[in-house]
Design a protein around this motif. Structure first.
Motif, PDB file in Angstrom:
ATOM      1  N   SER A   1      66.052 -20.364 -53.071  1.00  0.00           N
ATOM      2  CA  SER A   1      67.447 -20.226 -53.846  1.00  0.00           C
ATOM      3  C   SER A   1      67.657 -18.656 -54.031  1.00  0.00           C
ATOM      4  CB  SER A   1      67.762 -20.961 -55.187  1.00  0.00           C
ATOM      5  OG  SER A   1      66.641 -20.518 -55.971  1.00  0.00           O
ATOM      6  N   GLY A   2      66.584 -17.948 -54.313  1.00  0.00           N
ATOM      7  CA  GLY A   2      66.823 -16.486 -54.464  1.00  0.00           C
ATOM      8  C   GLY A   2      66.992 -15.954 -53.154  1.00  0.00           C
ATOM      9  N   ASN A   3      66.553 -16.464 -52.117  1.00  0.00           N
ATOM     10  CA  ASN A   3      67.120 -15.692 -50.699  1.00  0.00           C
ATOM     11  C   ASN A   3      68.456 -16.095 -50.457  1.00  0.00           C
ATOM     12  OD1 ASN A   3      64.769 -14.857 -48.880  1.00  0.00           O
ATOM     13  ND2 ASN A   3      63.893 -16.558 -49.742  1.00  0.00           N
TER      14      ASN A   3
ATOM     15  N   TYR B   1      66.487 -12.503 -61.090  1.00  0.00           N
ATOM     16  CA  TYR B   1      66.717 -13.875 -60.711  1.00  0.00           C
ATOM     17  C   TYR B   1      65.501 -14.806 -60.636  1.00  0.00           C
ATOM     18  CZ  TYR B   1      68.373 -17.766 -57.910  1.00  0.00           C
ATOM     19  OH  TYR B   1      68.683 -18.999 -57.519  1.00  0.00           O
ATOM     20  N   GLU B   2      64.629 -13.826 -59.829  1.00  0.00           N
ATOM     21  CA  GLU B   2      63.383 -14.688 -59.372  1.00  0.00           C
ATOM     22  C   GLU B   2      62.505 -14.907 -60.868  1.00  0.00           C
ATOM     23  OE1 GLU B   2      61.818 -15.455 -56.142  1.00  0.00           O
ATOM     24  OE2 GLU B   2      63.708 -15.488 -55.788  1.00  0.00           O
TER      25      GLU B   2
ATOM     26  N   ALA C   1      70.789 -16.669 -52.846  1.00  0.00           N
ATOM     27  CA  ALA C   1      71.503 -15.798 -53.709  1.00  0.00           C
ATOM     28  C   ALA C   1      71.512 -14.266 -53.586  1.00  0.00           C
ATOM     29  CB  ALA C   1      70.940 -16.019 -55.261  1.00  0.00           C
ATOM     30  N   GLU C   2      70.455 -13.604 -52.724  1.00  0.00           N
ATOM     31  CA  GLU C   2      70.494 -12.396 -52.627  1.00  0.00           C
ATOM     32  C   GLU C   2      71.691 -11.790 -51.990  1.00  0.00           C
ATOM     33  OE1 GLU C   2      67.338 -11.151 -49.751  1.00  0.00           O
ATOM     34  OE2 GLU C   2      68.205  -9.512 -49.414  1.00  0.00           O
TER      35      GLU C   2
ATOM     36  N   ASP D   1      67.837 -29.980 -62.181  1.00  0.00           N
ATOM     37  CA  ASP D   1      67.482 -30.574 -60.788  1.00  0.00           C
ATOM     38  C   ASP D   1      66.274 -29.690 -60.472  1.00  0.00           C
ATOM     39  OD1 ASP D   1      70.246 -28.526 -59.074  1.00  0.00           O
ATOM     40  OD2 ASP D   1      68.509 -27.916 -60.665  1.00  0.00           O
TER      41      ASP D   1
ATOM     42  N   ASP E   1      75.585 -13.308 -68.032  1.00  0.00           N
ATOM     43  CA  ASP E   1      75.379 -14.692 -68.860  1.00  0.00           C
ATOM     44  C   ASP E   1      73.910 -14.661 -69.545  1.00  0.00           C
ATOM     45  OD1 ASP E   1      74.449 -15.056 -66.194  1.00  0.00           O
ATOM     46  OD2 ASP E   1      75.155 -17.203 -66.266  1.00  0.00           O
TER      47      ASP E   1
ATOM     48  N   ALA F   1      74.189 -21.080 -54.637  1.00  0.00           N
ATOM     49  CA  ALA F   1      72.913 -21.199 -54.277  1.00  0.00           C
ATOM     50  C   ALA F   1      72.820 -22.806 -53.771  1.00  0.00           C
ATOM     51  CB  ALA F   1      71.762 -20.547 -54.557  1.00  0.00           C
ATOM     52  N   ARG F   2      72.927 -23.564 -54.943  1.00  0.00           N
ATOM     53  CA  ARG F   2      72.759 -24.992 -54.537  1.00  0.00           C
ATOM     54  C   ARG F   2      73.835 -25.428 -53.452  1.00  0.00           C
ATOM     55  NH1 ARG F   2      73.500 -26.824 -59.877  1.00  0.00           N
ATOM     56  NH2 ARG F   2      71.347 -25.988 -60.380  1.00  0.00           N
TER      57      ARG F   2
ATOM     58  N   LEU G   1      67.870  -9.302 -57.869  1.00  0.00           N
ATOM     59  CA  LEU G   1      67.257 -10.377 -57.330  1.00  0.00           C
ATOM     60  C   LEU G   1      65.808 -10.845 -58.025  1.00  0.00           C
ATOM     61  CD1 LEU G   1      67.023 -12.522 -54.752  1.00  0.00           C
ATOM     62  CD2 LEU G   1      65.799 -10.531 -53.413  1.00  0.00           C
TER      63      LEU G   1
ATOM     64  N   VAL H   1      64.339 -17.898 -62.499  1.00  0.00           N
ATOM     65  CA  VAL H   1      64.000 -19.314 -61.872  1.00  0.00           C
ATOM     66  C   VAL H   1      62.364 -19.625 -62.053  1.00  0.00           C
ATOM     67  CG1 VAL H   1      63.902 -20.258 -59.967  1.00  0.00           C
ATOM     68  CG2 VAL H   1      65.842 -18.828 -60.141  1.00  0.00           C
TER      69      VAL H   1
ATOM     70  N   LEU I   1      69.623  -5.424 -55.180  1.00  0.00           N
ATOM     71  CA  LEU I   1      68.427  -6.132 -54.902  1.00  0.00           C
ATOM     72  C   LEU I   1      67.449  -6.304 -56.413  1.00  0.00           C
ATOM     73  CD1 LEU I   1      66.983  -4.594 -51.369  1.00  0.00           C
ATOM     74  CD2 LEU I   1      67.824  -6.958 -51.822  1.00  0.00           C
TER      75      LEU I   1
ATOM     76  N   SER J   1      71.027 -22.910 -68.647  1.00  0.00           N
ATOM     77  CA  SER J   1      71.710 -22.742 -67.151  1.00  0.00           C
ATOM     78  C   SER J   1      71.033 -23.308 -65.754  1.00  0.00           C
ATOM     79  CB  SER J   1      72.259 -21.645 -67.340  1.00  0.00           C
ATOM     80  OG  SER J   1      71.008 -20.401 -67.316  1.00  0.00           O
TER      81      SER J   1
ATOM     82  N   SER K   1      76.330 -18.821 -62.248  1.00  0.00           N
ATOM     83  CA  SER K   1      77.326 -18.665 -60.704  1.00  0.00           C
ATOM     84  C   SER K   1      76.277 -18.587 -59.462  1.00  0.00           C
ATOM     85  CB  SER K   1      78.276 -17.655 -60.705  1.00  0.00           C
ATOM     86  OG  SER K   1      78.952 -17.464 -61.692  1.00  0.00           O
ATOM     87  N   LEU K   2      75.235 -17.700 -59.422  1.00  0.00           N
ATOM     88  CA  LEU K   2      74.568 -17.707 -58.468  1.00  0.00           C
ATOM     89  C   LEU K   2      73.735 -18.867 -58.358  1.00  0.00           C
ATOM     90  CD1 LEU K   2      72.640 -14.287 -59.334  1.00  0.00           C
ATOM     91  CD2 LEU K   2      74.185 -14.767 -57.381  1.00  0.00           C
ATOM     92  N   ARG K   3      73.260 -19.376 -59.703  1.00  0.00           N
ATOM     93  CA  ARG K   3      72.556 -20.694 -59.206  1.00  0.00           C
ATOM     94  C   ARG K   3      73.479 -21.851 -58.362  1.00  0.00           C
ATOM     95  NH1 ARG K   3      67.424 -21.442 -59.100  1.00  0.00           N
ATOM     96  NH2 ARG K   3      67.373 -23.600 -59.932  1.00  0.00           N
TER      97      ARG K   3
ATOM     98  N   MET L   1      64.502 -26.269 -53.751  1.00  0.00           N
ATOM     99  CA  MET L   1      65.273 -25.315 -53.699  1.00  0.00           C
ATOM    100  C   MET L   1      64.416 -23.875 -54.356  1.00  0.00           C
ATOM    101  SD  MET L   1      68.316 -25.753 -56.301  1.00  0.00           S
ATOM    102  CE  MET L   1      69.147 -24.187 -56.287  1.00  0.00           C
TER     103      MET L   1
END
Lengths: 267, 324
Positions: A120-122, B165-166, A124-125, B324, B236, A142-143, B162, B169, B159, B320, A137-139, A156
């Motif tokens: 998903s990060g790929n 983000y990682e 979202a990049e 899933d 957020d 990506a989904r 990113l 997640v 980047l 958030s 929003s990114l999540r 994902m």
């Protein structure tokens, strides 16, 4: 008897999305491209076939703005640069055009994906590079994009290195279409996958093309792939386009000796 | 009329503060450049010092270039003044420059530190030198340094998000324990050296000069006083410092300062103030200066850190993320 004037096909009445003329590229002594021109109309799938070393990948690299051509121009319906030769853009603008308007799927997923980041990060990049700064929003984006590419959402957040080849290609595809690009470049997207997975990936591509109407440029040496997807096909050899035309026409009734050889060389 | 020989210092076999005059001049010019372009990594000729690369040679060179006979030097290693690395560096600087040393953050004029910024607010006349192992904040997402420099030139820092983000997640919260990327003066992305997230806000609008130097990577950069330093964050998911609410120092009972967790048998933990000199002062009930975080854990610049939620879990990220 009065004959009605022939109208050009509906498709070609629009302005072309991609216009490239007179592309030349040499690497030292090696001439990779000699005077290659191409147009693609909205929603059209243009196939490029040719043997290894015929300049297909070089052409794709030029169109992906990874390298600049020695000569030639390249116009893309990509606001705000649609009236500008994209080879004249500076590094920053070229990166913006690539992020927002050009998607690419490589044959080798290692070129297109960060193997140790999440899938998903790929995806979202691309959105992050385009300026999205909300995690929620990114999540979501990506989904959605992974779902459209028929990627199993339960995985994902797995890194691509843990995925099968077919799934890696789907992640690449999801990344490429995440921002609904103007032009989607596919470099041998199914080579190296087994036949049943190939068929599934082709299904996805076909459906995407139908649903999103993205203009695609697909490079392959597999005539089956070209026949399934492409509306029009260009045959390349030694950096030249030797024959171009409708897919059915070229594959059923090849005129150039090389194309004849290629079509008949099928197993 | 006096001769040149009378005016000049007499020849010395050993240079003051170890580095020769040329090395110091080069370092000082690079430091000035770094201050002029906040957050920009200035390459410099990292000299040999009698210490292995990776043990604070970058910070040491900056300290040696700045130190003068009237300075008072403090050296911190992970908050501690007495660890081997800190003690060695302090002894070396003192021998080479003949300066006073101290462990008190408020007494020192020059503080070289690894991994921590003192709890007490530093004054405008103090200089903080941080040792940096990896100066390139984009190295986690852009393996090529050449391309990373292009990204710096274009201020193209997408980047870096990113990376955050990682983290969100994978670990459902911001686990970037140290070296949290910050944007300096709205322009350059900077690795603030491996200080904990707790210390990152201390750089924002600080009164003191911070110099960061990586000896192995031959890069130095600076945060001048009163410069904006903002941690990267999603709109957020706000930046948050380590949640150590309820942790109390085992010796003094102090809360809401950065703690080290010491695991005990049976799964229990004991907590210890990371800033050892702050702990000393607290234990001896000596006078303590104003601190960046007050006793309730509120940061001294109102509104800079987002309001914390009452409970520890579930974090915002977890909500958030969905199920899933």
């Amino acid at each position: 008897m009065q004959t009605l004037p022939l109208k050009p096909p509906q498709l070609t009445q629009h302005n072309p999305v991609v216009r490239a003329t007179g592309l030349q590229k040499t690497y030292g002594q090696v001439v990779a491209l000699r005077d290659v021109s191409l147009v693609a109309y909205p929603g059209e799938v243009l196939g490029i076939v040719g043997e290894s070393g015929s300049g297909k990948s070089t052409l794709l690299r030029l169109l992906n703005l990874q390298e600049s051509a020695d000569a030639g121009t390249f116009y893309l319906e990509a606001s705000p640069h649609d009236q500008q030769d994209l080879f004249t853009l500076d590094r920053y603008q070229a990166r913006q055009v690539r992020v927002r308007h050009i998607g690419i799927v490589y044959q080798n997923p290692h070129l297109g994906l960060r193997m140790n980041h999440t899938s998903s990060g790929n995806v979202a990049e691309r959105l992050i590079l385009a300026g999205e700064r909300s995690f929620g929003s990114l999540r979501r984006a990506a989904r959605e994009s992974l779902q459209v590419s028929d990627f199993p959402l339960g995985r994902m957040d797995d890194p691509p290195r843990k995925l099968s080849g077919g799934m890696q290609q789907r992640v690449q595809l999801a990344k490429a279409i995440a921002l609904k690009p103007t032009l989607l470049l596919l470099d041998e997207p199914t080579t190296g996958l087994d036949v049943s997975v190939q068929a599934l990936v082709l299904d996805t591509l076909k459906r995407l093309q139908y649903e999103l109407g993205i203009t695609m440029l697909i490079v392959s040496h597999d005539l089956g792939v070209i026949r399934t997807l492409a509306d029009r096909v260009m045959v390349m050899r030694d950096g030249r386009v030797v024959e171009a035309g409708l897919t059915d026409q070229i594959l059923e009734d090849p005129q150039h000796p090389y194309t004849q050889q290629l079509v008949h060389a099928k197993l | 009329m006096s001769t040149l020989a009378e005016l000049a210092f007499s020849r010395q076999d050993y240079a003051y503060a170890f580095l020769d005059a040329f090395a110091k001049r080069e370092l000082r010019r690079k430091i000035l450049k770094a201050i002029a372009i906040p957050g920009y990594q200035v390459p410099y000729a990292s000299r040999e010092v009698p210490m292995a690369r990776g043990w604070g040679t970058g910070g040491l060179q900056v300290t040696l270039a700045l130190v003068g006979p009237k300075d008072t030097v403090k050296v911190i290693d992970q908050g501690d003044d007495d660890s081997v690395n800190a003690a060695n560096l302090r002894r070396f600087i003192a021998r080479m420059a003949g300066v006073k040393t101290t462990t008190d953050a408020l007494e020192a004029s020059l503080i070289q530190s690894r991994h921590r910024i003192p709890e007490e607010i530093l004054r405008p006349d103090q200089i903080l030198v941080l040792q940096v192992p990896v100066p390139e904040p984009l190295s986690w997402v852009e393996p090529s340094y050449t391309r990373a420099r292009e990204l710096h030139a274009d201020a193209e820092y997408g980047l870096a998000w990113l990376g955050i983000y990682e983290d969100l997640v994978r670990y459902r919260s911001n686990t970037h324990g140290a070296d949290y990327p910050v944007l300096v003066n709205g322009r350059y992305l900077m690795a603030p050296s491996p200080i904990p997230r707790w210390d990152t806000p201390k750089l924002h609008l600080a009164q003191h000069l911070t110099l960061l130097s990586a000896g192995r990577e031959k890069r130095l950069y600076a945060v001048p006083p009163h410069t904006e330093v903002r941690p990267l964050e999603f709109s957020d998911v706000p930046f948050a410092v380590e949640d150590q609410r309820g942790w109390a120092d085992a010796q003094t009972g102090v809360q809401n300062k950065f703690m080290t967790e010491i695991p005990l048998e049976g799964g229990q933990s004991r907590y210890q103030l990371s800033d050892s000199d702050y702990a000393r002062k607290a234990a001896l009930r000596l006078e303590i200066g104003a601190t960046y975080y007050d006793d309730q854990g509120t940061f001294y610049i109102p509104g800079f850190l987002a309001e914390r939620k009452a409970s520890v879990a579930p974090s915002h990220a977890e909500q958030s993320l969905g199920t899933d």
